[in-house]
Design an enzyme around this catalytic site. Structure first.
Site, PDB file in Angstrom:
ATOM      1  N   TRP A   1      -6.551 -12.887  -0.064  1.00  0.00           N
ATOM      2  CA  TRP A   1      -6.130 -12.065   1.070  1.00  0.00           C
ATOM      3  C   TRP A   1      -7.299 -11.261   1.632  1.00  0.00           C
ATOM      4  O   TRP A   1      -7.531 -11.224   2.839  1.00  0.00           O
ATOM      5  CB  TRP A   1      -4.998 -11.140   0.624  1.00  0.00           C
ATOM      6  CG  TRP A   1      -4.728  -9.959   1.490  1.00  0.00           C
ATOM      7  CD1 TRP A   1      -4.793  -8.659   1.138  1.00  0.00           C
ATOM      8  CD2 TRP A   1      -4.327  -9.956   2.870  1.00  0.00           C
ATOM      9  NE1 TRP A   1      -4.477  -7.846   2.195  1.00  0.00           N
ATOM     10  CE2 TRP A   1      -4.184  -8.621   3.270  1.00  0.00           C
ATOM     11  CE3 TRP A   1      -4.088 -10.976   3.797  1.00  0.00           C
ATOM     12  CZ2 TRP A   1      -3.812  -8.258   4.556  1.00  0.00           C
ATOM     13  CZ3 TRP A   1      -3.717 -10.617   5.088  1.00  0.00           C
ATOM     14  CH2 TRP A   1      -3.574  -9.275   5.461  1.00  0.00           C
TER      15      TRP A   1
ATOM     16  N   ASP B   1       5.777 -13.823  -5.119  1.00  0.00           N
ATOM     17  CA  ASP B   1       4.734 -13.046  -4.458  1.00  0.00           C
ATOM     18  C   ASP B   1       3.399 -13.320  -5.160  1.00  0.00           C
ATOM     19  O   ASP B   1       3.192 -12.891  -6.290  1.00  0.00           O
ATOM     20  CB  ASP B   1       5.056 -11.555  -4.527  1.00  0.00           C
ATOM     21  CG  ASP B   1       4.049 -10.695  -3.772  1.00  0.00           C
ATOM     22  OD1 ASP B   1       3.010 -11.221  -3.331  1.00  0.00           O
ATOM     23  OD2 ASP B   1       4.292  -9.483  -3.631  1.00  0.00           O
TER      24      ASP B   1
ATOM     25  N   TRP C   1       0.815  -1.216   0.000  1.00  0.00           N
ATOM     26  CA  TRP C   1       0.000   0.000   0.000  1.00  0.00           C
ATOM     27  C   TRP C   1       0.852   1.272   0.000  1.00  0.00           C
ATOM     28  O   TRP C   1       0.348   2.373  -0.270  1.00  0.00           O
ATOM     29  CB  TRP C   1      -0.946   0.005   1.202  1.00  0.00           C
ATOM     30  CG  TRP C   1      -2.355  -0.357   0.824  1.00  0.00           C
ATOM     31  CD1 TRP C   1      -2.969  -1.556   1.028  1.00  0.00           C
ATOM     32  CD2 TRP C   1      -3.318   0.473   0.182  1.00  0.00           C
ATOM     33  NE1 TRP C   1      -4.256  -1.522   0.537  1.00  0.00           N
ATOM     34  CE2 TRP C   1      -4.498  -0.290   0.020  1.00  0.00           C
ATOM     35  CE3 TRP C   1      -3.301   1.783  -0.288  1.00  0.00           C
ATOM     36  CZ2 TRP C   1      -5.648   0.219  -0.581  1.00  0.00           C
ATOM     37  CZ3 TRP C   1      -4.449   2.291  -0.890  1.00  0.00           C
ATOM     38  CH2 TRP C   1      -5.607   1.520  -1.034  1.00  0.00           C
TER      39      TRP C   1
END
Length: 292
Positions: A156, A242, A118
């Site tokens: 997530w 990732d 973020w």
């Protein structure tokens, strides 16, 4: 004024590899924290979720040793910064406005901006809206959301929705390829001793716009447009393990967008929180960007 949680200072005593002096500014009645280490050309590091400035500790040390000043702000709701406990308080605009007011107090110039998670939507927006202060961009595992997200992100978001009392340490461990020592996991958990103290971390996945009309989508498109005209050095370096920002496609979006980005750098054998396990690779990749 919304109710605010302030993490007791004693929870930050003796954190491993983190001998840094805290620095605070007041923004709208909130005490906000940042690291400010070293001297020389300034590097500003933006963390993401659910981490805080501790994530950059290895990067900070290496950059200071190389002759740089490093500033790491803890976003409102994270780390040593104050934490409004009402999740509705947190919006994309408010995060950007708060960190902008925070950094304005430091009067930064000729800055290298480093972003991840973020920290990307927030730090890149700060960079393009304060372009006169910014010399370079370093973009790590992040994205500018405009209605399309990965399956990893969908998983997530579902996990966060089901777990209001987020297991912060376990999340960090799940986002790294290597096993973290217990003391390091505890350091990530240190700022968040209660469910209410985790409001900002819990809120972030729900600030990601899932359609063009959602809050934040237009602002992120504006950042994307500004980056398409960026004429200063930019480095894009993504790790290769990732699931949220999969390599190479997630980074390629930035190398295709930013005229000065060049070829994406692969950070090998690292997961989402690449600063935790690949600091040397990151700093080596930054060396060229810092010299341009």
């Amino acid at each position: 004024m919304t109710e605010v949680f302030r993490t007791p200072d004693e929870r930050f005593a003796g954190l491993p590899g983190f001998p840094y002096t805290p620095n605070y500014v007041d923004v709208g009645g909130l005490r906000l924290h940042h690291l400010d280490e070293g001297s020389g050309d300034t590097v500003v590091c933006f963390h993401g979720e659910p981490s805080w400035g501790f994530l950059y500790r290895h990067v900070v040390g290496s950059l200071v040793d190389a002759g740089h000043r490093v500033v790491c702000p803890d976003m409102v709701g994270f780390g040593r910064s104050d934490k409004p406990i009402d999740e509705r308080w947190y919006t994309y605009d408010r995060h950007v406005e708060t960190v902008a007011a925070h950094l304005d107090r430091l009067d930064l110039r000729d800055v290298t901006v480093v972003v991840q998670d973020w920290g990307g939507p927030i730090g890149l927006r700060w960079a393009v809206e304060n372009a006169e202060r910014v010399a370079r961009l370093v973009i790590l595992n992040t994205g500018l959301f405009a209605g399309r997200v990965s399956k990893g992100f969908e998983a997530w978001r579902g996990f966060v929705e089901a777990n209001p009392d987020l297991p912060i340490g376990a999340i960090i461990q799940a986002g790294t390829a290597a096993e973290l020592p217990d003391a390091v996991v505890a350091a990530y958990e240190a700022p968040y001793p209660t469910t209410k103290s985790k409001a900002a971390a819990h809120r972030f996945p729900f600030l990601v716009p899932l359609s063009d009309d959602d809050a934040g989508a237009a602002e992120m498109r504006a950042v994307r447009d500004a980056l398409s005209r960026w004429d200063k050095p930019a480095l894009v370096a993504f790790s290769d393990n990732d699931p949220v920002f999969p390599f190479p496609l997630a980074g390629q979006q930035f190398t295709d967008l930013i005229p000065t980005a060049g070829e994406q750098v692969r950070i090998a054998d690292a997961a989402h929180f690449l600063q935790e396990e690949a600091a040397a690779q990151i700093v080596d990749a930054m060396a060229g960007a810092l010299q341009r």
